[in-house]
Scaffold this active site. Structure first.
Site, PDB file in Angstrom:
ATOM      1  N   GLU A  27      14.363  -4.188  -4.535  1.00  0.00           N
ATOM      2  CA  GLU A  27      14.912  -2.882  -4.160  1.00  0.00           C
ATOM      3  C   GLU A  27      14.775  -2.636  -2.653  1.00  0.00           C
ATOM      4  O   GLU A  27      13.854  -3.146  -2.024  1.00  0.00           O
ATOM      5  CB  GLU A  27      14.182  -1.778  -4.939  1.00  0.00           C
ATOM      6  CG  GLU A  27      14.484  -1.860  -6.434  1.00  0.00           C
ATOM      7  CD  GLU A  27      13.774  -0.798  -7.268  1.00  0.00           C
ATOM      8  OE1 GLU A  27      14.339  -0.399  -8.294  1.00  0.00           O
ATOM      9  OE2 GLU A  27      12.666  -0.371  -6.905  1.00  0.00           O
TER      10      GLU A  27
ATOM     11  N   CYS B 297      14.180   0.766   4.269  1.00  0.00           N
ATOM     12  CA  CYS B 297      12.907   0.204   3.838  1.00  0.00           C
ATOM     13  C   CYS B 297      13.232  -1.059   3.029  1.00  0.00           C
ATOM     14  O   CYS B 297      13.911  -0.978   2.005  1.00  0.00           O
ATOM     15  CB  CYS B 297      12.177   1.234   2.978  1.00  0.00           C
ATOM     16  SG  CYS B 297      10.649   0.617   2.267  1.00  0.00           S
TER      17      CYS B 297
ATOM     18  N   CYS C   6      -0.407   0.609  -6.958  1.00  0.00           N
ATOM     19  CA  CYS C   6       0.959   0.298  -6.509  1.00  0.00           C
ATOM     20  C   CYS C   6       1.782  -0.332  -7.622  1.00  0.00           C
ATOM     21  O   CYS C   6       1.347  -1.277  -8.274  1.00  0.00           O
ATOM     22  CB  CYS C   6       0.866  -0.649  -5.315  1.00  0.00           C
ATOM     23  SG  CYS C   6       2.448  -1.335  -4.794  1.00  0.00           S
TER      24      CYS C   6
ATOM     25  N   CYS D 232       7.197   5.234  -1.335  1.00  0.00           N
ATOM     26  CA  CYS D 232       6.278   4.121  -1.081  1.00  0.00           C
ATOM     27  C   CYS D 232       5.545   3.747  -2.359  1.00  0.00           C
ATOM     28  O   CYS D 232       5.010   4.613  -3.050  1.00  0.00           O
ATOM     29  CB  CYS D 232       5.231   4.553  -0.068  1.00  0.00           C
ATOM     30  SG  CYS D 232       5.628   4.083   1.588  1.00  0.00           S
TER      31      CYS D 232
HETATM   32  N1  SAH Z   1       2.429  -4.592   1.209  1.00  0.00           N
HETATM   33  C1  SAH Z   1       2.533  -3.806   2.365  1.00  0.00           C
HETATM   34  C2  SAH Z   1       3.855  -3.082   2.484  1.00  0.00           C
HETATM   35  C3  SAH Z   1       4.439  -2.509   1.231  1.00  0.00           C
HETATM   36  S1  SAH Z   1       3.554  -1.160   0.524  1.00  0.00           S
HETATM   37  C4  SAH Z   1       1.376  -2.842   2.456  1.00  0.00           C
HETATM   38  O1  SAH Z   1       0.641  -2.703   1.480  1.00  0.00           O
HETATM   39  O2  SAH Z   1       1.200  -2.253   3.510  1.00  0.00           O
HETATM   40  C5  SAH Z   1       3.937   0.144   1.669  1.00  0.00           C
HETATM   41  C6  SAH Z   1       2.975   1.291   1.638  1.00  0.00           C
HETATM   42  O3  SAH Z   1       3.040   1.973   0.385  1.00  0.00           O
HETATM   43  C7  SAH Z   1       1.514   0.909   1.814  1.00  0.00           C
HETATM   44  O4  SAH Z   1       0.937   1.713   2.812  1.00  0.00           O
HETATM   45  C8  SAH Z   1       0.887   1.239   0.474  1.00  0.00           C
HETATM   46  O5  SAH Z   1      -0.463   1.601   0.620  1.00  0.00           O
HETATM   47  C9  SAH Z   1       1.737   2.398   0.030  1.00  0.00           C
HETATM   48  N2  SAH Z   1       1.747   2.691  -1.409  1.00  0.00           N
HETATM   49  C10 SAH Z   1       1.641   1.820  -2.425  1.00  0.00           C
HETATM   50  N3  SAH Z   1       1.738   2.486  -3.610  1.00  0.00           N
HETATM   51  C11 SAH Z   1       1.918   3.793  -3.317  1.00  0.00           C
HETATM   52  C12 SAH Z   1       2.126   4.975  -4.091  1.00  0.00           C
HETATM   53  N4  SAH Z   1       2.204   4.929  -5.396  1.00  0.00           N
HETATM   54  N5  SAH Z   1       2.270   6.156  -3.439  1.00  0.00           N
HETATM   55  C13 SAH Z   1       2.263   6.209  -2.095  1.00  0.00           C
HETATM   56  N6  SAH Z   1       2.107   5.123  -1.306  1.00  0.00           N
HETATM   57  C14 SAH Z   1       1.934   3.935  -1.906  1.00  0.00           C
HETATM   58 FE1  SF4 Z   2       1.390  -5.412  -2.437  1.00  0.00          FE
HETATM   59 FE2  SF4 Z   2       1.421  -3.481  -0.554  1.00  0.00          FE
HETATM   60 FE3  SF4 Z   2       1.641  -2.869  -3.184  1.00  0.00          FE
HETATM   61 FE4  SF4 Z   2      -0.675  -3.750  -2.226  1.00  0.00          FE
HETATM   62  S1  SF4 Z   2       0.366  -1.830  -1.651  1.00  0.00           S
HETATM   63  S2  SF4 Z   2       0.303  -4.438  -4.120  1.00  0.00           S
HETATM   64  S3  SF4 Z   2      -0.001  -5.227  -0.704  1.00  0.00           S
HETATM   65  S4  SF4 Z   2       3.095  -4.036  -1.973  1.00  0.00           S
END
Ligand code: SAH
Ligand code: SF4
Length: 349
Positions: A93, A106, A120, A333
């Site tokens: 996505e 993004c 996540c 995110c």
């Molecule tokens: N893997 C990388 C980039 C993708 S995640 C990383 O972790 O930085 C992008 C951002 O989304 C990260 O800052 C992560 O902490 C945040 N994130 C993950 N799950 C989330 C959620 N459910 N709500 C808000 N932010 C979230």
């Molecule tokens: Fe991967 Fe970023 Fe999600 Fe962590 S927050 S599982 S590093 S995508």
């Protein structure tokens, strides 16, 4: 003979390819412009090449495109979420967001993610595979062809851990910022990492001009290791050392992302510790209220979010709350997770 996929090749690689076909090297730049500047995926478009050469290209090469399966537009803020299918049937996505004069895409860098952060949705999928440079760039090319506004910024905050796919990511960033291609300003490309220390150091040493964001998300190792297992390998102190090294080498601020989760990391003491960590660092802080996914984590109340923010304001570094875009279409995110990566039987949609 298998056809060569030209999408993802850089100028030098294209040069070698056209020379191997017995053509002049400058043809490579023309093809490069068609693919990355115009988003073309058919040799028929390339009218400044002779018909004969186009025929030769069609025989020996392909320009593989992602397939757009669906796009959903938020009725609240016009955010658009795209679901793309890769040539092997996996799905990823991308999210297009509008914010004042900025239009930001993004993008995903992997199908799934190996790092297993507990909050996540992408993490729950596990890693399916790395995306190729062509697949990373194609998200921009396709989204641009579907968007009325020029995309000015790219953030690598979709599915995947960009630094786990370092070489492909860097090649993609250089294609995205190439002046004959999409020509994005390097400072308008943000790479977000969960904290892979060796790659942060490598990124700093290589002197890239793309911006760096680090997902900190907790201020004590016990909590961070619980929610981000990679912290056991690279704990906060080491991560901060690497972050500081980057800011000094790049002479650029690092952005710390801090996802606020109720009663996990949103206590007043967390705000105090976050200030301590950030003190003396050339940085910005983005507070991201948690976006709901399946599982036990919750977004704090607005009052709690504001209290946390208020505590942070005595810090010299800028602190911003990032309210998510497109929450009615789960485009925020950490919410990206295709529920349908099930393989061949599921491919026709
Ligand atoms: N893997 C990388 C980039 C993708 S995640 C990383 O972790 O930085 C992008 C951002 O989304 C990260 O800052 C992560 O902490 C945040 N994130 C993950 N799950 C989330 C959620 N459910 N709500 C808000 N932010 C979230
Ligand atoms: Fe991967 Fe970023 Fe999600 Fe962590 S927050 S599982 S590093 S995508």
């Amino acid at each position: 003979m298998q056809k060569r996929n030209l999408k993802g090749l850089n100028l030098e690689e294209l040069r070698q390819f056209v020379e191997a076909l017995g053509e002049k090297p400058y043809r490579a730049q023309q093809i490069f412009k068609w693919i990355y500047g115009h988003g073309s995926h058919s040799f028929d478009d390339m009218t400044n090449l002779s018909k004969e050469f186009r025929g030769k290209l069609a025989k020996h090469a392909d320009i593989i495109q992602l397939q757009l399966l669906t796009s959903q537009e938020s009725s609240k803020d016009n955010t658009v979420k795209f679901l793309f299918q890769l040539h092997d049937g996996l799905r990823i996505e991308s999210v297009l967001m509008f914010d004042g004069h900025r239009t930001t895409l993004c993008i995903s860098t992997q199908a799934g993610c190996a790092l297993d952060c507990k909050f996540c949705a992408t993490g729950k999928m596990g890693l399916q595979r790395h995306l190729t440079p062509g697949e990373i760039v194609d998200q921009l090319l396709l989204a641009q062809s579907l968007s009325k506004r020029a995309i000015s910024n790219v953030v690598c905050m979709g599915m995947g851990e960009p630094f786990h796919n370092y070489d492909n990511l860097m090649k993609a960033c250089s294609l995205l910022s190439h002046d004959v291609g999409p020509n994005l300003a390097k400072r308008h490309i943000v790479v977000s990492t969960s904290g892979l220390v060796p790659q942060i150091i490598r990124f700093a040493d290589e002197g890239h001009k793309y911006r760096l964001a680090i997902s900190l998300n907790a201020t004590v190792d016990e909590v961070r290791s619980e929610i981000m297992p990679l912290n056991r390998k690279w704990p906060i102190a080491e991560l901060m050392k690497a972050a500081k090294y980057y800011t000094q080498k790049a002479d650029q601020p690092v952005t710390f992302e801090y996802v606020l989760m109720e009663r996990v990391n949103d206590f007043p003491e967390d705000a105090e510790r976050l200030k301590e960590v950030a003190q003396g660092m050339f940085c910005k802080i983005n507070l991201i209220p948690y976006n709901a996914t399946e599982g036990t984590f919750r977004r704090p109340s607005e009052a709690r979010i504001m209290q946390f923010y208020e505590r942070m304001t005595s810090l010299r570094a800028p602190v911003t709350i990032r309210w998510s875009k497109g929450d009615d279409i789960e485009a925020g995110c950490g919410q990206l997770a295709t529920k349908s990566n099930r393989g061949p039987a599921d491919r026709a949609l």
